[in-house]
Scaffold this active site. Sequence first.
Site, PDB file in Angstrom:
ATOM      1  N   LYS A   1       2.943 -11.338   3.738  1.00  0.00           N
ATOM      2  CA  LYS A   1       4.344 -11.602   4.116  1.00  0.00           C
ATOM      3  C   LYS A   1       4.450 -12.114   5.548  1.00  0.00           C
ATOM      4  CE  LYS A   1       6.939  -9.357   0.633  1.00  0.00           C
ATOM      5  NZ  LYS A   1       7.836  -8.375   0.118  1.00  0.00           N
TER       6      LYS A   1
ATOM      7  N   LYS B   1       0.467 -13.021  -8.003  1.00  0.00           N
ATOM      8  CA  LYS B   1       1.275 -12.071  -8.777  1.00  0.00           C
ATOM      9  C   LYS B   1       2.703 -12.601  -8.936  1.00  0.00           C
ATOM     10  CE  LYS B   1       3.648  -8.869  -5.799  1.00  0.00           C
ATOM     11  NZ  LYS B   1       4.832  -8.222  -6.256  1.00  0.00           N
TER      12      LYS B   1
ATOM     13  N   LYS C   1       9.584 -11.718  -7.210  1.00  0.00           N
ATOM     14  CA  LYS C   1      11.009 -12.088  -7.233  1.00  0.00           C
ATOM     15  C   LYS C   1      11.276 -13.241  -6.278  1.00  0.00           C
ATOM     16  CE  LYS C   1      12.613  -7.339  -7.206  1.00  0.00           C
ATOM     17  NZ  LYS C   1      11.884  -6.832  -6.043  1.00  0.00           N
TER      18      LYS C   1
HETATM   19  N1  AQP Z   1       3.810  -8.991 -10.735  1.00  0.00           N
HETATM   20  C1  AQP Z   1       3.921  -7.672 -10.878  1.00  0.00           C
HETATM   21  N2  AQP Z   1       3.230  -7.037 -11.855  1.00  0.00           N
HETATM   22  C2  AQP Z   1       3.345  -5.692 -12.018  1.00  0.00           C
HETATM   23  N3  AQP Z   1       4.140  -4.918 -11.239  1.00  0.00           N
HETATM   24  C3  AQP Z   1       4.848  -5.524 -10.269  1.00  0.00           C
HETATM   25  N4  AQP Z   1       5.714  -5.052  -9.351  1.00  0.00           N
HETATM   26  C4  AQP Z   1       6.151  -6.086  -8.585  1.00  0.00           C
HETATM   27  N5  AQP Z   1       5.596  -7.228  -8.989  1.00  0.00           N
HETATM   28  C5  AQP Z   1       4.780  -6.918 -10.039  1.00  0.00           C
HETATM   29  C6  AQP Z   1       6.114  -3.653  -9.225  1.00  0.00           C
HETATM   30  O1  AQP Z   1       7.529  -3.579  -9.349  1.00  0.00           O
HETATM   31  C7  AQP Z   1       8.000  -2.482  -8.558  1.00  0.00           C
HETATM   32  C8  AQP Z   1       9.155  -2.933  -7.717  1.00  0.00           C
HETATM   33  O2  AQP Z   1       8.712  -3.930  -6.809  1.00  0.00           O
HETATM   34  P1  AQP Z   1       9.501  -4.200  -5.478  1.00  0.00           P
HETATM   35  O3  AQP Z   1      10.784  -4.842  -5.767  1.00  0.00           O
HETATM   36  O4  AQP Z   1       9.662  -2.945  -4.733  1.00  0.00           O
HETATM   37  O5  AQP Z   1       8.632  -5.115  -4.558  1.00  0.00           O
HETATM   38  P2  AQP Z   1       7.401  -6.033  -4.759  1.00  0.00           P
HETATM   39  O6  AQP Z   1       6.232  -5.252  -5.213  1.00  0.00           O
HETATM   40  O7  AQP Z   1       7.225  -6.800  -3.492  1.00  0.00           O
HETATM   41  O8  AQP Z   1       7.919  -6.976  -5.950  1.00  0.00           O
HETATM   42  P3  AQP Z   1       8.282  -8.479  -5.959  1.00  0.00           P
HETATM   43  O9  AQP Z   1       8.853  -8.765  -7.283  1.00  0.00           O
HETATM   44  O10 AQP Z   1       7.122  -9.303  -5.561  1.00  0.00           O
HETATM   45  O11 AQP Z   1       9.446  -8.602  -4.899  1.00  0.00           O
HETATM   46  P4  AQP Z   1       9.549  -9.449  -3.563  1.00  0.00           P
HETATM   47  O12 AQP Z   1       9.338 -10.868  -3.979  1.00  0.00           O
HETATM   48  O13 AQP Z   1      10.931  -9.196  -3.090  1.00  0.00           O
HETATM   49  O14 AQP Z   1       8.496  -8.966  -2.616  1.00  0.00           O
HETATM   50  C9  AQP Z   1       6.807  -1.995  -7.724  1.00  0.00           C
HETATM   51  O15 AQP Z   1       6.309  -0.807  -8.286  1.00  0.00           O
HETATM   52  C10 AQP Z   1       5.811  -3.109  -7.845  1.00  0.00           C
HETATM   53  O16 AQP Z   1       4.469  -2.639  -7.767  1.00  0.00           O
END
Ligand code: AQP
Length: 329
Positions: A112, A193, A196
């Site tokens: 990040k 991965k 969002k």
């Molecule tokens: N690609 C993924 N596969 C499996 N699990 C995932 N998680 C996120 N992406 C995947 C799990 O979803 C939960 C919530 O995630 P988060 O919103 O707290 O943040 P993150 O892990 O940073 O998810 P994103 O979607 O990638 O969000 P942004 O783009 O905002 O950073 C967690 O338990 C995570 O492990």
Amino acid sequence: MKARVFSGIQPTGSPHIGNYLGALKNWARMQYDYESIYCIVDLHAITLYQDPQQLRRQIQELAGMLLAIGIDPAHSSLVVQSAIPAHAELAWMLTCVTPVGWLERMTQYKAKSAAQETIGDGILQYPVLMAADILLYDAKVVPVGDDQSQHVELTRDIAQRFNSLYGETFVMPETRLPAVGARIMGLDEPEKKMSKSAPGSGHAVGLLDSPEAIRKKILRATTDSHPTVDFDRLGPGVANLLTIFQAFTEWSDAQMRGHFSGMRYGDLKKQVADAVIAALEPIQQRYRQVMDETGYLARVLEEGAQRIAPIARTTVEKVKRAMGLYTPE
Ligand code: AQP
């Protein structure tokens, strides 16, 4: 007494099937066996700039989605992180026992911060706040996707360091990953991965995507130059599609091999799209019902916060006493 579970999700956009298969599906399943606290972590979201109006709306929508995927307020406390000041309070106390080097080693921090011109301190401190979220409630189990397991490990390190400096205070939490789907990859870039915040309309399948959009994204997913599925040499794109199918349908490995071996990629994609559409249809229907019910979301969030705020308060008081901070007699 049931052991406690805690986990959180950021209101940073529309949740996708990676969030669901990696974490949320386990949340709904575990709530009957554990005392469950599920949190919309808006304080984590602001580690990167969020438009205030949009953030406010996304918190509501995410709460609706968590109810739609099966979080049952009769079995779980659903809360918004910033409604409970103890999260930020404990985070500061834990910051003071956390070496910066531990934080700089975090993979998510490196990824990040590399994308930013100037790095906000919040991005570095993110895992300390997550440690506070978990330790505040003496959570024994933390159901997350694979990308967050490094942060749960760090939580254990922080708890251990605190306990050795100030005496036994915190319970050691454990990570719970799903058997299949702990890391769902982007459809367009299966080496990264699913996220969002990743750009591109072909990257993630949102939980609220229409059947047409889901079909289009999956049919366009990146695969490789082989024509058919070969389980002995799966490229990342095909492996990801098979994982998505298996995680939704809960087929066994033997069923997967028997059914998909030798199948043309075009047919595989059609079947994956059908499985995803069928699984998301009842979630989307429930989401619409929840969002139409005036006052329901606010009531659930309010009751959740009232139920767990005393637990958080008790932990903060305990930590303050352990550290010698001022507590009224
Ligand atoms: N690609 C993924 N596969 C499996 N699990 C995932 N998680 C996120 N992406 C995947 C799990 O979803 C939960 C919530 O995630 P988060 O919103 O707290 O943040 P993150 O892990 O940073 O998810 P994103 O979607 O990638 O969000 P942004 O783009 O905002 O950073 C967690 O338990 C995570 O492990």
